[in-house]
Design a protein around this motif. Sequence first.
Motif, mmCIF file in Angstrom:
data_model
loop_
_atom_site.group_PDB
_atom_site.id
_atom_site.type_symbol
_atom_site.label_atom_id
_atom_site.label_comp_id
_atom_site.label_asym_id
_atom_site.label_seq_id
_atom_site.Cartn_x
_atom_site.Cartn_y
_atom_site.Cartn_z
ATOM 1 N N ALA A 41 -16.373 54.055 -7.945
ATOM 2 C CA ALA A 41 -17.687 54.316 -7.385
ATOM 3 C C ALA A 41 -18.463 55.174 -8.330
ATOM 4 C CB ALA A 41 -17.554 55.024 -6.032
ATOM 5 N N LYS A 42 -19.773 55.090 -8.268
ATOM 6 C CA LYS A 42 -20.642 55.991 -9.014
ATOM 7 C C LYS A 42 -21.713 56.447 -8.051
ATOM 8 C CE LYS A 42 -23.114 52.040 -10.965
ATOM 9 N NZ LYS A 42 -23.774 51.519 -12.130
ATOM 10 N N ALA A 43 -21.665 57.674 -7.692
ATOM 11 C CA ALA A 43 -22.580 58.168 -6.682
ATOM 12 C C ALA A 43 -22.989 59.565 -7.041
ATOM 13 C CB ALA A 43 -21.895 58.160 -5.316
ATOM 14 N N ILE A 44 -24.237 59.755 -7.332
ATOM 15 C CA ILE A 44 -24.785 61.064 -7.651
ATOM 16 C C ILE A 44 -26.019 61.231 -6.804
ATOM 17 C CG2 ILE A 44 -25.807 62.469 -9.438
ATOM 18 C CD1 ILE A 44 -23.676 60.836 -11.172
ATOM 19 N N ALA A 45 -25.932 62.073 -5.864
ATOM 20 C CA ALA A 45 -27.027 62.233 -4.924
ATOM 21 C C ALA A 45 -27.980 63.294 -5.402
ATOM 22 C CB ALA A 45 -26.479 62.603 -3.550
ATOM 23 N N VAL A 78 -27.755 63.400 -14.490
ATOM 24 C CA VAL A 78 -27.334 62.099 -14.007
ATOM 25 C C VAL A 78 -26.559 61.384 -15.106
ATOM 26 C CG1 VAL A 78 -28.152 59.845 -13.233
ATOM 27 C CG2 VAL A 78 -29.240 61.918 -12.400
ATOM 28 N N PRO A 79 -25.408 60.769 -14.779
ATOM 29 C CA PRO A 79 -24.619 60.088 -15.805
ATOM 30 C C PRO A 79 -25.375 58.945 -16.439
ATOM 31 C CG PRO A 79 -23.329 60.419 -13.811
ATOM 32 C CD PRO A 79 -24.752 60.777 -13.477
ATOM 33 N N CYS A 80 -24.876 58.510 -17.575
ATOM 34 C CA CYS A 80 -25.585 57.503 -18.348
ATOM 35 C C CYS A 80 -25.518 56.126 -17.712
ATOM 36 C CB CYS A 80 -25.015 57.435 -19.758
ATOM 37 S SG CYS A 80 -23.273 56.990 -19.781
ATOM 38 N N THR A 81 -24.663 55.910 -16.706
ATOM 39 C CA THR A 81 -24.624 54.607 -16.063
ATOM 40 C C THR A 81 -25.926 54.306 -15.346
ATOM 41 O OG1 THR A 81 -23.558 55.716 -14.198
ATOM 42 C CG2 THR A 81 -22.144 54.531 -15.734
ATOM 43 N N SER A 87 -17.025 56.508 -17.089
ATOM 44 C CA SER A 87 -16.124 56.876 -18.184
ATOM 45 C C SER A 87 -16.321 55.953 -19.385
ATOM 46 C CB SER A 87 -14.675 56.808 -17.694
ATOM 47 O OG SER A 87 -14.346 55.492 -17.285
ATOM 48 N N THR A 88 -16.468 54.653 -19.117
ATOM 49 C CA THR A 88 -16.674 53.710 -20.213
ATOM 50 C C THR A 88 -17.984 53.975 -20.944
ATOM 51 O OG1 THR A 88 -15.409 52.034 -19.017
ATOM 52 C CG2 THR A 88 -16.836 51.268 -20.808
ATOM 53 N N CYS A 89 -19.046 54.226 -20.183
ATOM 54 C CA CYS A 89 -20.343 54.465 -20.810
ATOM 55 C C CYS A 89 -20.339 55.745 -21.639
ATOM 56 C CB CYS A 89 -21.421 54.533 -19.726
ATOM 57 S SG CYS A 89 -23.103 54.561 -20.369
ATOM 58 N N SER A 90 -19.708 56.797 -21.127
ATOM 59 C CA SER A 90 -19.656 58.059 -21.870
ATOM 60 C C SER A 90 -18.886 57.894 -23.172
ATOM 61 C CB SER A 90 -19.009 59.149 -21.012
ATOM 62 O OG SER A 90 -19.787 59.401 -19.860
ATOM 63 N N ARG A 91 -17.759 57.195 -23.110
ATOM 64 C CA ARG A 91 -16.983 56.991 -24.329
ATOM 65 C C ARG A 91 -17.743 56.144 -25.344
ATOM 66 N NH1 ARG A 91 -11.048 55.633 -21.888
ATOM 67 N NH2 ARG A 91 -12.305 54.833 -20.176
ATOM 68 N N LEU A 92 -18.462 55.141 -24.869
ATOM 69 C CA LEU A 92 -19.251 54.324 -25.786
ATOM 70 C C LEU A 92 -20.321 55.148 -26.490
ATOM 71 C CD1 LEU A 92 -19.732 50.959 -23.830
ATOM 72 C CD2 LEU A 92 -18.364 51.351 -25.883
ATOM 73 N N LEU A 93 -20.969 56.039 -25.762
ATOM 74 C CA LEU A 93 -22.018 56.855 -26.375
ATOM 75 C C LEU A 93 -21.429 57.833 -27.390
ATOM 76 C CD1 LEU A 93 -24.402 57.531 -23.367
ATOM 77 C CD2 LEU A 93 -24.770 56.035 -25.317
ATOM 78 N N SER A 151 -23.248 63.797 -19.059
ATOM 79 C CA SER A 151 -24.700 63.817 -18.917
ATOM 80 C C SER A 151 -25.336 64.653 -20.026
ATOM 81 C CB SER A 151 -25.075 64.379 -17.535
ATOM 82 O OG SER A 151 -24.366 63.727 -16.499
ATOM 83 N N PHE A 152 -26.646 64.913 -19.879
ATOM 84 C CA PHE A 152 -27.417 65.748 -20.820
ATOM 85 C C PHE A 152 -27.354 65.195 -22.244
ATOM 86 C CE2 PHE A 152 -25.827 68.601 -17.472
ATOM 87 C CZ PHE A 152 -27.029 69.031 -16.928
ATOM 88 N N TRP A 153 -27.530 63.883 -22.400
ATOM 89 C CA TRP A 153 -27.319 63.260 -23.698
ATOM 90 C C TRP A 153 -28.378 63.661 -24.717
ATOM 91 C CZ3 TRP A 153 -22.832 61.344 -24.880
ATOM 92 C CH2 TRP A 153 -21.996 60.920 -23.843
ATOM 93 N N LEU A 154 -29.609 63.771 -24.302
ATOM 94 C CA LEU A 154 -30.641 64.178 -25.261
ATOM 95 C C LEU A 154 -30.415 65.604 -25.741
ATOM 96 C CD1 LEU A 154 -33.241 63.593 -26.773
ATOM 97 C CD2 LEU A 154 -34.521 64.327 -24.743
ATOM 98 N N LEU A 155 -30.034 66.483 -24.822
ATOM 99 C CA LEU A 155 -29.755 67.871 -25.212
ATOM 100 C C LEU A 155 -28.543 67.949 -26.146
ATOM 101 C CD1 LEU A 155 -30.354 69.698 -21.811
ATOM 102 C CD2 LEU A 155 -31.926 69.453 -23.737
ATOM 103 N N LYS A 156 -27.518 67.145 -25.862
ATOM 104 C CA LYS A 156 -26.339 67.162 -26.737
ATOM 105 C C LYS A 156 -26.654 66.578 -28.112
ATOM 106 C CE LYS A 156 -23.614 65.177 -23.687
ATOM 107 N NZ LYS A 156 -22.430 64.629 -22.993
ATOM 108 N N LEU A 157 -27.522 65.577 -28.161
ATOM 109 C CA LEU A 157 -27.916 65.038 -29.461
ATOM 110 C C LEU A 157 -28.680 66.074 -30.276
ATOM 111 C CD1 LEU A 157 -28.176 62.696 -31.451
ATOM 112 C CD2 LEU A 157 -30.196 61.940 -30.180
#
Length: 513
Positions: free
Chosen positions: A4-8, A41-44, A57-63, A153-159
């Motif tokens: 499941a992917k659920a972020i409220a 929010v996760p990258c999915t 998990s797959t999306c994070s590893r790909l990034l 998450s926070f992909w732009l900040l981590k980049l």
Amino acid sequence: MVSAKAIAGPSTSFRPAQQRSGVSSVTVNPPLYQVSCCGPVPCTCCSHSRWPHLTESTCSRLLYIILHVGASALCCLLLSRTVVERVWGKAHRLQMPSGLCGLLFGHSHCPVLSGSGAVYRICAGTATFHLLQAVLLVHLQSPTSLRAQLHNSFWLLKLLFLLGLCAVAFCIPDEHLFPAWHYIGICGGFTFILLQLVLITAFAHSWNKNWQTGASQDCRWSLAMLLATLGFYSMAGVAAVFLFQHYTHPAGCLLNKMLLSLNLCFCGFLSFLSIAPCIRLKQPQSGLLQASIISCYILYLTFSALSSRPPEHVILQGQNHTLCLPGLSKMEPQTPDTSLAVFSAGIMYACVLFACNEASYLAEVFGPLWIIKVYSYEFQKPSLCFCCPETVEPEEGQCGGAARPADQETSPTPPVQAQHLSYSYSAFHFVFFLASLYVMVTLTNWFSYEGAELEKTFTKGSWATFWVKVASCWACVLLYLGLLLAPLCWSPTQDPKPPPIFRRHCHRISIVR
């Protein structure tokens, strides 16, 4: 397992997704300001509805893989003299502007922005980036915690943070960077090589043990083992013929001939030991399948070493000839060919990415001592996907946290306590830290980093790189030999406690992040 992917969020709307095998999942529409993957929010959530479904998990590893591939590609570009000359019009190197250099350092001796110095600085930034995250994510258990959001998450900040670390590394003078970081890179590179050897030997050991379990139950698994063994030995034989034909010469290449002959003898000796009666007495499931896989890997390392050594120059019939490189004819001059070296580098980098992902998964499944426990794992039934078991038997008879009565109906919504990481986030970043150091020292010829150029690495080779790869090949032989001979040292009265095993009937509900 329930995926499941659920972020409220305050304005999050939920939409039921398609049900698969009676299990429902939830798709989330995040607020508009979070769609850019800049927030928690996760990258999915950034994937298009028509794209294939990707778990968090797959999306994070790909990034993270994309970030590492991008950094490695930038290192190759800055290490190439051809690229620097064509883009900047500078010969051999590109330096920081003198005005900025005087503002930062107070003198005109500016760090070089190309060559081995640029590779060291970029890899220093990426290695520090992953090491900091590895430390922050130690002992992480829940995928919904704040620290897990830092990973997913926070992909732009981590980049931006990664670019900032690389920029800071370019401000460090050469005399302060090279001495210390060179030895750190050497240690990290050798550690990563040992990690790769453990993974490949564990892979061969697990494959053989799993299919041996099936062969004792069904003759079709015996046929599959026979075909796989013949296939790997055929590839090893073709590789040996190819190496003798293209990397040896009647007028020289004595070192290549000796190395090929010695490694082929090692392959034959390990194959004999794998089916020796004294070995099978202690390890009944030992067989030729694992030996054939190790033989292929030994010949790949041999090919990688031979393609990395400097060529020999001899005078034949009054002409200067370059030997020990792939050529069309034994008696014609051989010219440097980069295609095989690039092919070897591509396989090497694919193994790097595989090691980063597989080590993090095994670290989550077996714990901190996964390097030892993975060899003791016993399969209950054969499977084509033997390297991806689903659940681990709990140590105290519980299944996924709190005990549940057998007659109690399972709730469709898993509690927070049952959520489980699909791989170790901390181990994932630590292995990427080692991989960054390994890429750094590999591109800069390990011990002889002064004057390293990408063209020389692929055409002229380096003795330092050659002997490192030869040593890793022999380390693989010793590691597999130790796995075969170690049980002979156990006392017959010893009955070690079997390790935790994977059980597919363990109805633990977990969320794969």
